[in-house]
Design a protein around this motif. Structure first.
Motif, PDB file in Angstrom:
ATOM      1  N   LEU B  16       2.993-115.273 -69.478  1.00 41.36           N
ATOM      2  CA  LEU B  16       1.540-115.102 -69.524  1.00 41.36           C
ATOM      3  C   LEU B  16       1.126-113.851 -68.750  1.00 41.36           C
ATOM      4  CD1 LEU B  16       0.402-118.832 -69.110  1.00 41.36           C
ATOM      5  CD2 LEU B  16       0.571-117.482 -71.213  1.00 41.36           C
ATOM      6  N   ARG B  20      -0.911-110.670 -70.361  1.00 41.63           N
ATOM      7  CA  ARG B  20      -2.183-110.182 -69.845  1.00 41.63           C
ATOM      8  C   ARG B  20      -2.078-108.754 -69.325  1.00 41.63           C
ATOM      9  NH1 ARG B  20      -2.233-114.816 -66.571  1.00 41.63           N
ATOM     10  NH2 ARG B  20      -2.609-116.570 -67.966  1.00 41.63           N
ATOM     11  N   PRO B  41       4.620-110.386 -91.671  1.00 36.33           N
ATOM     12  CA  PRO B  41       3.543-110.619 -92.645  1.00 36.33           C
ATOM     13  C   PRO B  41       3.028-112.054 -92.641  1.00 36.33           C
ATOM     14  CG  PRO B  41       5.634-110.196 -93.778  1.00 36.33           C
ATOM     15  CD  PRO B  41       5.869-109.978 -92.316  1.00 36.33           C
ATOM     16  N   ALA B  42       3.866-112.991 -92.225  1.00 40.35           N
ATOM     17  CA  ALA B  42       3.446-114.396 -92.251  1.00 40.35           C
ATOM     18  C   ALA B  42       2.327-114.657 -91.245  1.00 40.35           C
ATOM     19  CB  ALA B  42       4.630-115.304 -91.965  1.00 40.35           C
ATOM     20  N   CYS B  43       2.401-114.026 -90.074  1.00 36.93           N
ATOM     21  CA  CYS B  43       1.395-114.324 -89.054  1.00 36.93           C
ATOM     22  C   CYS B  43       0.571-113.109 -88.652  1.00 36.93           C
ATOM     23  CB  CYS B  43       2.042-114.952 -87.832  1.00 36.93           C
ATOM     24  SG  CYS B  43       3.204-113.876 -87.022  1.00 36.93           S
ATOM     25  N   GLY B  44       0.963-111.923 -89.107  1.00 38.98           N
ATOM     26  CA  GLY B  44       0.182-110.727 -88.798  1.00 38.98           C
ATOM     27  C   GLY B  44       0.547-110.064 -87.482  1.00 38.98           C
ATOM     28  N   ASP B  45       1.510-110.619 -86.746  1.00 39.77           N
ATOM     29  CA  ASP B  45       1.908-109.999 -85.482  1.00 39.77           C
ATOM     30  C   ASP B  45       2.500-108.620 -85.745  1.00 39.77           C
ATOM     31  OD1 ASP B  45       1.109-112.249 -84.215  1.00 39.77           O
ATOM     32  OD2 ASP B  45       3.063-112.847 -83.465  1.00 39.77           O
ATOM     33  N   GLN B  67      -0.202-106.103 -81.336  1.00 35.54           N
ATOM     34  CA  GLN B  67      -1.127-107.226 -81.235  1.00 35.54           C
ATOM     35  C   GLN B  67      -0.448-108.455 -81.820  1.00 35.54           C
ATOM     36  OE1 GLN B  67      -4.657-106.548 -83.525  1.00 35.54           O
ATOM     37  NE2 GLN B  67      -3.572-106.878 -85.446  1.00 35.54           N
ATOM     38  N   GLY B  68      -0.718-109.564 -81.180  1.00 34.30           N
ATOM     39  CA  GLY B  68      -0.083-110.782 -81.644  1.00 34.30           C
ATOM     40  C   GLY B  68      -0.081-111.826 -80.559  1.00 34.30           C
ATOM     41  N   CYS B  69       0.753-112.828 -80.751  1.00 32.35           N
ATOM     42  CA  CYS B  69       0.762-113.960 -79.830  1.00 32.35           C
ATOM     43  C   CYS B  69       1.383-113.583 -78.488  1.00 32.35           C
ATOM     44  CB  CYS B  69       1.525-115.115 -80.451  1.00 32.35           C
ATOM     45  SG  CYS B  69       3.278-114.759 -80.678  1.00 32.35           S
ATOM     46  N   ALA B  70       1.244-114.461 -77.523  1.00 32.32           N
ATOM     47  CA  ALA B  70       1.759-114.227 -76.181  1.00 32.32           C
ATOM     48  C   ALA B  70       3.263-113.962 -76.212  1.00 32.32           C
ATOM     49  CB  ALA B  70       1.447-115.432 -75.297  1.00 32.32           C
ATOM     50  N   ILE B  71       3.968-114.689 -77.053  1.00 33.27           N
ATOM     51  CA  ILE B  71       5.429-114.562 -77.084  1.00 33.27           C
ATOM     52  C   ILE B  71       5.828-113.170 -77.594  1.00 33.27           C
ATOM     53  CG2 ILE B  71       7.570-115.550 -78.015  1.00 33.27           C
ATOM     54  CD1 ILE B  71       5.942-117.421 -76.127  1.00 33.27           C
ATOM     55  N   PHE B 126      11.384-123.973 -79.914  1.00 25.98           N
ATOM     56  CA  PHE B 126      10.330-123.673 -80.896  1.00 25.98           C
ATOM     57  C   PHE B 126      10.877-122.656 -81.902  1.00 25.98           C
ATOM     58  CE2 PHE B 126       8.333-124.984 -76.990  1.00 25.98           C
ATOM     59  CZ  PHE B 126       7.285-125.802 -77.381  1.00 25.98           C
ATOM     60  N   GLN B 128      10.367-121.829 -84.800  1.00 28.83           N
ATOM     61  CA  GLN B 128       9.451-121.033 -85.628  1.00 28.83           C
ATOM     62  C   GLN B 128       8.891-119.834 -84.868  1.00 28.83           C
ATOM     63  OE1 GLN B 128       8.906-123.934 -84.337  1.00 28.83           O
ATOM     64  NE2 GLN B 128       6.782-124.233 -83.724  1.00 28.83           N
ATOM     65  N   ARG B 129       9.115-119.822 -83.538  1.00 27.67           N
ATOM     66  CA  ARG B 129       8.618-118.684 -82.747  1.00 27.67           C
ATOM     67  C   ARG B 129       9.691-117.619 -82.514  1.00 27.67           C
ATOM     68  NH1 ARG B 129       3.764-120.229 -80.471  1.00 27.67           N
ATOM     69  NH2 ARG B 129       3.312-118.021 -80.263  1.00 27.67           N
TER      70      ARG B 129
END
Lengths: 408, 152
Positions: B16, B20, B41-45, B67-71, B126, B128-129
């Motif tokens: 995290l 940030r 392409p599946a999630c846009g990350d 840009q994308g998820c925290a991971i 996880f 899928q991540r």
């Protein structure tokens, strides 16, 4: 609000634990759950009546055909179509739009013609038109989306007058904003200029009353799986007079009148557009789903949804840093809320919710241009159906508050 | 009810923190700088990586934007710290070890080299991540062959 919580007993899938918590399924805009009545109809068909339709003379084929064709009538009544012959079965919304766009690209569009659609379309009502344009030399133009998530209607009217618009395709209810578009007005404006219209009803049918004659569209499409029917079955409604002008799409059995080695003649709609053995079980499942929804009452489902989303939006407003996209209250909205949470990416939020038993959808929702329009990488979306309850909304809001703490 | 241990393991404080306050954020410009883009392409990350190789082929500077998820973003940030100064050979070895760590498949050869990357071990639970965690690394991997070219 009508209390429909007793209907949850009809949905076996809802009664399970996910990640050690009772499942809260808030992803019905992606796909709805199926009641026992629909599942039973599929089993009954396969155990008792399974046979090919339209071509047999034996008992089972007659039964299958009778049930299959009865659903055409049910769909026609659901949409208030003039005739069951205006109902074409296919695999879903995407296939319905592709049928129309490909026939138009091959037969009606000329270089310089304009296809008008909007900035809030699902990729399935966007990419087929881009392909049709590239094949025919036509141009795709887009009606802008305003900050409040509604269409820029003056711009739409200007675009209708501007170029040689041949076809207008517009979503009835936005899957990413929850906006309910004034499709009757839009189709009337288009029709006054002789423009053919298609309405994407994937998020509208089964949620609110849909009357294709009141809307005045030439085509209307939806998917069965979003209204409690199985996946893989969908409907293209086409106004009879418009269908009569269309050449066939796929060639094969079922759609022909007579075939010689020199050439073939074709049946009229709907058979003309239903080559090959159809998804018979899917159609029968769709019929069972329509029976189920009509027993509850589409008006009742609509009223339930309106009140549920109203409460949801009020409670979401209390979550710090949360911003809901789409028309603000008291506007009419569909039963979904897509939102961003400051500092937390939708995938992280959806992951968090999943560990609490809540099924949300996160990402671009197949509306990438719309995400760009609102300058967000994606959103988290909670979408509801009549089997969702106020208690589930409370649970969602509770978990969102937890998530805010977790990620801060 | 508190979130489970798996979730705490996935989103460790260090992850995290990197989300940030990403390290080595930005671009590199110049004749020896190379750029690659990773996109899901599946999630846009999305992660874009810039690398400047030194005369010995080592990674002299590395930057990223995304840009994308925290991971995906924390993994990119942590990667830039670990690849700074690495030779292409060392970078490839680290990449293989990182993949073994987060996928749970294969053997980690050099535990010590992983260091802070261990914070991403929670991804194992996880699957899928996995694509989020490897997005930046795949972009960087594309650039490694460029180190063979003589700097001009």
């Amino acid at each position: 609000m009508p209390d429909l919580s007793h209907l949850r007993a009809d949905f076996p899938i809802l009664h399970q634990q996910v990640s050690g918590h009772p499942l809260v399924y808030l992803d019905s805009a992606a796909s709805s759950q199926k009641p026992r009545q629909v599942i039973d109809a599929l089993v009954r068909y396969y155990e008792r009546d399974n046979a090919n339709v339209h071509r047999g003379l034996h008992e089972l084929s007659n039964r299958a055909t009778e049930q299959f064709e009865a659903v055409r009538g049910k769909v026609a009544r659901l949409l208030n179509a003039e005739s069951p012959d205006e109902i074409i079965f296919n695999r879903g919304t995407t296939e319905g739009i592709n049928l129309v766009s490909q026939l138009w690209a091959n037969h009606f569009l000329r270089p310089g013609d304009v296809i008008l659609t909007t900035g809030m379309e699902h990729h399935s009502n966007l990419v087929p038109w881009q392909i049709a344009a590239s094949r025919s030399g036509a141009i795709v133009k887009y009606v802008p989306v305003l900050e409040d998530g509604t269409l820029d209607l003056p711009a739409l009217q200007a675009l209708l007058h501007e170029g040689p618009v041949k076809l207008l395709s517009c979503v009835h209810v936005s899957n990413s904003l929850g906006t309910i578009n004034p499709v009757a007005d839009i189709c009337a404006w288009a029709r006054a200029r002789g423009i053919t219209t298609l309405v994407d009803g994937a998020q509208a049918v089964g949620h609110l009353p849909v009357d294709v004659r009141a809307i005045g569209c030439d085509f209307y499409v939806f998917s069965g799986h979003k209204i409690c029917a199985p996946t893989g079955i969908g409907v293209l409604y086409g106004r009879r007079s418009v269908l009569a002008t269309l050449p066939p799409w796929h060639g094969g059995g079922e759609m022909i009148d007579s075939v010689t080695l020199e050439g073939s003649t074709y049946k009229d709609a709907p058979a003309r557009f239903e080559a090959g053995t159809p998804d018979i079980a899917g159609v029968i499942g769709l019929g069972a789903a329509i029976d189920y929804l009509e027993a509850i009452g589409i008006d009742t489902i609509h009223q339930h949804g309106r009140q549920l989303i109203h409460t949801t939006l009020e409670k979401l407003a209390e979550v710090p840093g949360l911003r809901v996209l789409g028309p603000p209250l008291p506007a009419e909205r569909a039963t979904l809320a897509a939102f961003t949470l400051t500092g937390t990416h939708p995938h992280d939020l959806v992951e968090y919710a999943n560990t609490q038993g809540i099924a949300l959808r996160g990402g671009h929702h197949c509306t990438q241009p719309l995400m760009r329009r609102f300058q967000v990488p994606g959103t988290s979306r909670a979408s509801f159906y009549f089997y969702n309850t106020h208690a589930e909304v409370d649970r969602l809001v509770q978990v969102l508050h937890q998530a805010v703490k977790f990620f801060s | 009810m508190a979130p489970g241990d798996d979730l705490r393991a996935l989103y460790q404080q260090i992850i995290l923190d990197h989300t940030r306050h990403p390290r080595n954020q930005g671009r590199l410009e110049g004749p020896d700088c190379y750029h690659a883009r990773g996109h899901n392409p599946a999630c846009g990350d999305e992660v874009e990586v810039w690398v400047k190789f030194g005369p010995q082929g080592q990674i002299e500077h590395i930057r990223f934007e995304g840009q994308g998820c925290a991971i995906s973003q924390a993994s990119a940030s942590l990667m830039t710290l670990k690849l700074q100064g690495a030779t292409p050979t060392a970078a490839r070895a680290l990449l293989a070890d990182f993949h073994a760590l987060i996928s749970g498949q294969g053997q980690v050869q050099n535990e010590e080299a992983l260091g802070e990357l261990r914070a991403l071990e929670g991804v194992q639970k996880f699957p899928q991540r996995l694509r989020c965690a490897t997005l930046a690394w795949k972009a960087a991997e594309q650039l490694l062959p460029q180190a063979q070219l003589p700097a001009t």
